[in-house]
Design an enzyme around this catalytic site. Sequence first.
Site, PDB file in Angstrom:
ATOM      1  N   ARG A  58      99.348   9.698  61.762  1.00  0.00           N
ATOM      2  CA  ARG A  58      99.771  10.331  62.998  1.00  0.00           C
ATOM      3  C   ARG A  58     100.603   9.341  63.783  1.00  0.00           C
ATOM      4  O   ARG A  58     100.565   8.129  63.506  1.00  0.00           O
ATOM      5  CB  ARG A  58      98.579  10.801  63.835  1.00  0.00           C
ATOM      6  CG  ARG A  58      97.761   9.659  64.420  1.00  0.00           C
ATOM      7  CD  ARG A  58      96.517  10.159  65.137  1.00  0.00           C
ATOM      8  NE  ARG A  58      96.841  10.944  66.323  1.00  0.00           N
ATOM      9  CZ  ARG A  58      96.958  10.432  67.555  1.00  0.00           C
ATOM     10  NH1 ARG A  58      96.797   9.125  67.755  1.00  0.00           N
ATOM     11  NH2 ARG A  58      97.237  11.193  68.589  1.00  0.00           N
TER      12      ARG A  58
ATOM     13  N   GLU B 197     103.264   3.935  67.802  1.00  0.00           N
ATOM     14  CA  GLU B 197     102.289   3.485  66.802  1.00  0.00           C
ATOM     15  C   GLU B 197     102.273   4.470  65.638  1.00  0.00           C
ATOM     16  O   GLU B 197     102.024   5.657  65.833  1.00  0.00           O
ATOM     17  CB  GLU B 197     100.892   3.417  67.417  1.00  0.00           C
ATOM     18  CG  GLU B 197     100.748   2.391  68.525  1.00  0.00           C
ATOM     19  CD  GLU B 197      99.375   2.428  69.179  1.00  0.00           C
ATOM     20  OE1 GLU B 197      99.065   1.509  69.951  1.00  0.00           O
ATOM     21  OE2 GLU B 197      98.619   3.386  68.906  1.00  0.00           O
TER      22      GLU B 197
END
Length: 346
Positions: A223, A265
């Site tokens: 993700r 991230e």
Amino acid sequence: MTIQFKDESFRGDFTYANSPSNIPRFPFPFPEDEYMYSTNIEPHHAARVGSPFENAFDVDEHYVAEMKDRALVLADDPGRCQALPHMETAGWDFLELVMVSKARDYPDLFKLTMDGGHWHWINKPLQIDDTFTFGDSSTLPCHPMEYIGRQVQGDHAILDQRDGNLWMDAGIITAQADWSLDFDIGMNFFEWHAPVPLAHELGVFQRALKFLLTLPQGQPSRRLNWTLTVNPRLDTSPENYPKWGPDKLTVTPENIGEKVHLRVELQTFWRLPRSNAILFPIRTYLMAMNEVVTQPKWGRRLHRVMRDLRPELVNYKGLSRYHPILVEWLSQFDDGAPTSPGIFPD
């Protein structure tokens, strides 16, 4: 070597920058013109040649510089790398996964030879050439998690699974976005996520934990998560807040394009074979606003996302001091045209 590694810094004079060819491969985190928390987990399959999703562990032009910065952080604060005693096997799992993956995906940079338990590892960019006995920590200069963690971009937490929950029992964390391994070590999944607003009420963490507890071996997931940061500083830890917190006061309409960075991230999740723990790599990518808006689709979309961001998220992500300036600055790149679906530039 196929990748030209940059000599740059994430502190002091902040010489970090993305080369023009590196900008389009940035993992832009917004697939549509608005943002709200979601689990947004998908299989970590190879995708789009040249993107950060092509290989198991992405290596790019910032690799060598990031590893030098990690060494500086660990020299200053060894507590950024901790493993509870029962996580030794998980450390070896982590080492094996990274070495096998990198030797397979980047054969011109990394080489692994396995002769039973006797392993030979070559890391050309960092000029490492070591032999060791797999499973015997006395044959490495440090804990296996630290040894390989010093050679792979991104932070890495290792989560033990027991009692129907995940526990942060090991990690090498030197580039975090305002959280502390020293504080979170030994906490369970809900305890270390407690400060996040809205997501608990939306059931995001309950769904995420349920998914992770059944994560199968050999089927990793991923993700994207994001925030903003002032200056291209990797280490924005609570321990060092006096160093980076005041940076927020330096943002002006004149310097916002170079000062404010989109911090993304790429989070992946791997079930480890011997320990049954979950490896949680958090690879951080930084891009200045001036670089983001070179891609017209990203400039338009980022303006709309920031303009409509809920106040709770503005506060939680620490953007309050310069959020209005950023929205106004980004508006010049939004011509009102529709944007195409997905995260990749047009």
